[in-house]
Write a protein that holds these residues in place. Structure first.
Motif, PDB file in Angstrom:
ATOM      1  N   THR A   7      -8.250  85.416  33.130  1.00  0.00           N
ATOM      2  CA  THR A   7      -7.168  84.635  32.531  1.00  0.00           C
ATOM      3  C   THR A   7      -7.333  83.127  32.714  1.00  0.00           C
ATOM      4  OG1 THR A   7      -5.709  86.527  32.823  1.00  0.00           O
ATOM      5  CG2 THR A   7      -4.651  84.425  32.394  1.00  0.00           C
ATOM      6  N   PRO A   8      -7.685  82.633  33.905  1.00  0.00           N
ATOM      7  CA  PRO A   8      -7.792  81.178  34.073  1.00  0.00           C
ATOM      8  C   PRO A   8      -8.892  80.523  33.237  1.00  0.00           C
ATOM      9  CG  PRO A   8      -7.715  82.271  36.219  1.00  0.00           C
ATOM     10  CD  PRO A   8      -7.862  83.331  35.179  1.00  0.00           C
TER      11      PRO A   8
ATOM     12  N   PHE B 196      -9.288  80.694  30.156  1.00  0.00           N
ATOM     13  CA  PHE B 196      -8.815  80.458  28.789  1.00  0.00           C
ATOM     14  C   PHE B 196      -7.523  79.648  28.802  1.00  0.00           C
ATOM     15  CE2 PHE B 196     -11.362  84.252  28.792  1.00  0.00           C
ATOM     16  CZ  PHE B 196     -12.123  84.145  27.639  1.00  0.00           C
ATOM     17  N   ASP B 197      -7.320  78.902  27.761  1.00  0.00           N
ATOM     18  CA  ASP B 197      -6.073  78.169  27.578  1.00  0.00           C
ATOM     19  C   ASP B 197      -5.118  79.037  26.761  1.00  0.00           C
ATOM     20  OD1 ASP B 197      -4.256  76.092  27.771  1.00  0.00           O
ATOM     21  OD2 ASP B 197      -5.048  75.032  26.019  1.00  0.00           O
ATOM     22  N   LEU B 198      -4.900  80.258  27.236  1.00  0.00           N
ATOM     23  CA  LEU B 198      -4.053  81.232  26.555  1.00  0.00           C
ATOM     24  C   LEU B 198      -3.128  81.876  27.581  1.00  0.00           C
ATOM     25  CD1 LEU B 198      -6.843  82.993  24.469  1.00  0.00           C
ATOM     26  CD2 LEU B 198      -5.123  81.409  23.577  1.00  0.00           C
ATOM     27  N   SER B 199      -2.037  82.432  27.104  1.00  0.00           N
ATOM     28  CA  SER B 199      -1.096  83.098  28.003  1.00  0.00           C
ATOM     29  C   SER B 199      -1.671  84.421  28.511  1.00  0.00           C
ATOM     30  CB  SER B 199       0.231  83.356  27.288  1.00  0.00           C
ATOM     31  OG  SER B 199       0.059  84.359  26.298  1.00  0.00           O
TER      32      SER B 199
END
Length: 117
Positions: free
Chosen positions: A58-59, A61-64
């Motif tokens: 997760t970290p 990417f600039d995504l939720s």
């Protein structure tokens, strides 16, 4: 039976023999899943190690988190990755047979030349 439970039929490389409809129906979702840049990056990250925690994916990417989870679900449903929940985290690993089949499909005979097509 889910798509990931359907065994891939052994098939010749695309450059050797055309696929039948059943083989194409099984393999197409894998290519479709890999056709998204985020999923392709996720797949690359997961494939580069024996297994990877979603907490490490997760970290990058600039995504939720829910968006990353959706992309991972698509990869899982396509049969490209497997997952295992351990406590609060989910760990992902590649499905080696799916990669072998995709690789075999894309294998070009060394004797093939553009003039042969």
């Amino acid at each position: 039976m889910s798509k990931q439970d359907v065994p891939l039929a052994c098939c010749a490389p695309l450059a050797v023999r055309p696929m039948d409809a059943e083989q194409a129906a099984v393999v197409a979702p894998m290519f479709k899943a890999l056709g998204d840049p985020v999923r392709l990056r996720l797949m690359s990250m997961i494939a580069s190690v024996p297994e990877m925690c979603v907490c490490d994916l997760t970290p990058a990417f600039d995504l939720s988190g829910p968006t990353i989870s959706h992309h991972l679900k698509v990869l899982r449903e396509a049969g490209l990755v497997d997952s295992e929940r351990r406590g609060t985290w989910v760990w992902y690993r590649v499905q080696p047979e799916a990669f072998r089949q995709l690789g075999a499909l894309l294998d070009l005979p060394t004797t093939a030349t553009p003039a042969d097509a």
